[in-house]
Write an enzyme that holds these catalytic residues in place. Structure first.
Site, PDB file in Angstrom:
ATOM      1  CB  THR A 104      -0.914   0.036   1.245  1.00 60.58           C
ATOM      2  OG1 THR A 104      -1.669  -1.165   1.288  1.00 60.58           O
ATOM      3  CG2 THR A 104      -1.851   1.225   1.186  1.00 60.58           C
ATOM      4  CE  LYS A 179      -5.059  -0.919   1.732  1.00 61.01           C
ATOM      5  NZ  LYS A 179      -5.431  -2.181   2.361  1.00 61.01           N
ATOM      6  CE  LYS A 247       2.039   1.950   4.650  1.00 64.38           C
ATOM      7  NZ  LYS A 247       1.389   1.048   3.693  1.00 64.38           N
TER       8      LYS A 247
HETATM    9  P1  NAP Z   1       5.396  -6.147   7.662  1.00 66.20           P
HETATM   10  O1  NAP Z   1       4.987  -7.422   8.339  1.00 66.20           O
HETATM   11  O2  NAP Z   1       5.978  -5.052   8.471  1.00 66.20           O
HETATM   12  O3  NAP Z   1       6.420  -6.576   6.495  1.00 66.20           O
HETATM   13  C1  NAP Z   1       7.076  -5.623   5.701  1.00 66.20           C
HETATM   14  C2  NAP Z   1       7.988  -6.351   4.729  1.00 66.20           C
HETATM   15  O4  NAP Z   1       8.671  -5.387   3.927  1.00 66.20           O
HETATM   16  C3  NAP Z   1       9.065  -7.175   5.418  1.00 66.20           C
HETATM   17  O5  NAP Z   1       9.333  -8.302   4.617  1.00 66.20           O
HETATM   18  C4  NAP Z   1      10.257  -6.213   5.432  1.00 66.20           C
HETATM   19  O6  NAP Z   1      11.494  -6.847   5.538  1.00 66.20           O
HETATM   20  C5  NAP Z   1      10.079  -5.564   4.081  1.00 66.20           C
HETATM   21  N1  NAP Z   1      10.739  -4.258   3.974  1.00 66.20           N
HETATM   22  C6  NAP Z   1      10.334  -3.102   4.563  1.00 66.20           C
HETATM   23  N2  NAP Z   1      11.174  -2.104   4.232  1.00 66.20           N
HETATM   24  C7  NAP Z   1      12.114  -2.637   3.412  1.00 66.20           C
HETATM   25  C8  NAP Z   1      13.251  -2.107   2.748  1.00 66.20           C
HETATM   26  N3  NAP Z   1      13.568  -0.804   2.836  1.00 66.20           N
HETATM   27  N4  NAP Z   1      13.980  -2.946   2.012  1.00 66.20           N
HETATM   28  C9  NAP Z   1      13.665  -4.263   1.916  1.00 66.20           C
HETATM   29  N5  NAP Z   1      12.615  -4.829   2.523  1.00 66.20           N
HETATM   30  C10 NAP Z   1      11.844  -4.016   3.266  1.00 66.20           C
HETATM   31  O7  NAP Z   1       4.181  -5.514   6.854  1.00 66.20           O
HETATM   32  P2  NAP Z   1       2.859  -6.217   6.294  1.00 66.20           P
HETATM   33  O8  NAP Z   1       1.810  -6.210   7.339  1.00 66.20           O
HETATM   34  O9  NAP Z   1       3.206  -7.465   5.589  1.00 66.20           O
HETATM   35  O10 NAP Z   1       2.414  -5.089   5.240  1.00 66.20           O
HETATM   36  C11 NAP Z   1       3.073  -4.961   3.986  1.00 66.20           C
HETATM   37  C12 NAP Z   1       2.293  -3.974   3.127  1.00 66.20           C
HETATM   38  O11 NAP Z   1       0.949  -4.455   2.953  1.00 66.20           O
HETATM   39  C13 NAP Z   1       2.185  -2.569   3.736  1.00 66.20           C
HETATM   40  O12 NAP Z   1       2.224  -1.614   2.720  1.00 66.20           O
HETATM   41  C14 NAP Z   1       0.808  -2.611   4.407  1.00 66.20           C
HETATM   42  O13 NAP Z   1       0.240  -1.319   4.517  1.00 66.20           O
HETATM   43  C15 NAP Z   1       0.040  -3.485   3.431  1.00 66.20           C
HETATM   44  N6  NAP Z   1      -1.127  -4.188   4.012  1.00 66.20           N
HETATM   45  C16 NAP Z   1      -1.018  -4.856   5.205  1.00 66.20           C
HETATM   46  C17 NAP Z   1      -2.145  -5.491   5.726  1.00 66.20           C
HETATM   47  C18 NAP Z   1      -2.099  -6.227   7.052  1.00 66.20           C
HETATM   48  O14 NAP Z   1      -3.170  -6.581   7.581  1.00 66.20           O
HETATM   49  N7  NAP Z   1      -0.934  -6.511   7.620  1.00 66.20           N
HETATM   50  C19 NAP Z   1      -3.358  -5.442   5.043  1.00 66.20           C
HETATM   51  C20 NAP Z   1      -3.423  -4.788   3.821  1.00 66.20           C
HETATM   52  C21 NAP Z   1      -2.307  -4.153   3.329  1.00 66.20           C
HETATM   53  P3  NAP Z   1      12.073  -7.308   6.983  1.00 66.20           P
HETATM   54  O15 NAP Z   1      11.474  -8.653   7.257  1.00 66.20           O
HETATM   55  O16 NAP Z   1      13.531  -7.364   6.809  1.00 66.20           O
HETATM   56  O17 NAP Z   1      11.649  -6.261   7.973  1.00 66.20           O
END
Ligand code: NAP
Length: 301
Positions: A104, A179, A247
């Site tokens: 997102t 979104k 965010k």
């Molecule tokens: P998360 O668990 O915090 O995972 C983030 C991922 O991105 C991790 O694999 C992290 O690597 C990687 N990452 C972040 N910054 C990076 C960088 N600079 N370089 C390389 N890798 C990087 O987040 P999430 O919940 O999966 O969410 C991911 C996205 O989906 C976000 O944009 C969020 O808004 C969206 N989203 C989430 C949900 C939800 O319910 N969780 C629902 C809809 C949408 P590391 O493992 O090394 O930290």
């Protein structure tokens, strides 16, 4: 048999977070040859132990010689780094291939990536998701897509591995704009639900009975169905992190400054989430707005 085999693609998945880890898993289960990249390599190793596939040391290495590359990282700067940075995925991709981003992020960065892809002959789709951690784990996400119709037609059957509802909205950036509509609709709703459940509790009502009856009426919502129980029990250590919602709201408020839409409720809910962060809730689920209502009297929550 032959058609099943031809559906198996060489793909990469960048970012094995709460969402990316199970999504990449569904691609492997669907029979695709999956290479994963994650910044923290332990997660890649855990993923490989569970699903097989290959591990790459950089986004570029992961993306090289793939037919499609998928991505789900955090915010605009993370996306820029993973896609356009020094060891970013895009420059390593072959002309005629497809990049699908599930992060997102802003519509601006989606358009920037699409333009960079176009120059290399790579079609880029912005494809943010809704449905949360459970949707990713159950393979039942909603996916909102912006980009070229031919690339969408090719990617949609692959995305179907973890989605039950995918829609091409329009040109690059429109998946992200859709979104934003989703997040604006949710922000006020979660605060309303928090106020309602908290009010019911203070009125001394049996919340099980209350939700049992009102969830069959006009107050029904996904948030009520999926969150009332944990909200009533003050459990927030799961789900969609407050920092990610802030965010998303920042992105919505920025876009609204450009298009002139008024977002008074989204703006105030963003400030409520700042309070939740101040309570130590940066990684709490967004339903933690109910805890904020009792921030001065936690014993009563
Ligand atoms: P998360 O668990 O915090 O995972 C983030 C991922 O991105 C991790 O694999 C992290 O690597 C990687 N990452 C972040 N910054 C990076 C960088 N600079 N370089 C390389 N890798 C990087 O987040 P999430 O919940 O999966 O969410 C991911 C996205 O989906 C976000 O944009 C969020 O808004 C969206 N989203 C989430 C949900 C939800 O319910 N969780 C629902 C809809 C949408 P590391 O493992 O090394 O930290």
């Amino acid at each position: 048999m032959e058609s099943e085999k031809s559906m198996s693609l060489k793909v990469a998945f960048l970012g094995l977070g709460v969402m990316g880890y199970p999504m990449a898993g569904w691609l492997a289960r669907a029979g695709h040859d999956v290479t994963v990249y994650n910044r923290t390599t332990q997660k890649s190793q855990k993923w490989q132990a569970e699903y097989g596939g290959s591990i790459a040391a950089s986004p570029a290495e992961a993306a090289r010689d793939q037919e499609m590359v998928f991505c789900c990282v955090g915010d605009d700067p993370d996306l820029r780094q993973v896609v356009l940075g020094e060891t970013g995925a895009l420059a390593a991709m072959n002309s005629g291939t497809i990049f699908v981003d599930h992060t997102t992020a802003s519509a601006d960065v989606a358009r920037e990536i699409a333009a960079a892809g176009k120059a290399l002959g790579v079609s880029c789709l912005d494809a943010p998701v809704s449905g949360g951690q459970a949707g990713a784990e159950n393979g039942k996400l909603t996916v909102m897509v912006g980009g070229n119709a031919d690339a969408y037609a090719a990617a949609e059957p692959v995305i179907a591995a973890y989605s039950h509802n995918t829609q091409l909205i329009g040109a690059s950036g429109s998946g992200q704009l859709c979104k934003m509509v989703n997040q604006i609709a949710i922000a006020g709703l979660v605060q309303g639900l928090a106020e309602a459940l908290n009010f019911g509790r203070k009125a001394g009502l049996d919340i099980d009975k209350v939700v049992g009856v009102i969830s069959k009426g006009a107050a029904q919502s996904w948030q009520m169905e999926n969150r009332w129980e944990t909200m009533a029990a003050n459990e927030f250590e799961f789900g969609f992190a407050v920092e990610w919602m802030r965010k998303d709201l920042r992105i919505c408020l920025q876009e609204a400054r450009n298009n002139g839409a008024e977002l008074p409720v989204a703006a105030v809910v963003d400030q409520f989430y700042a309070d939740v962060e101040g309570m130590g809730g940066k990684r709490w689920d967004t339903s933690s707005l109910i805890a904020r209502l009792n921030r001065n009297d936690p014993g009563k929550s």
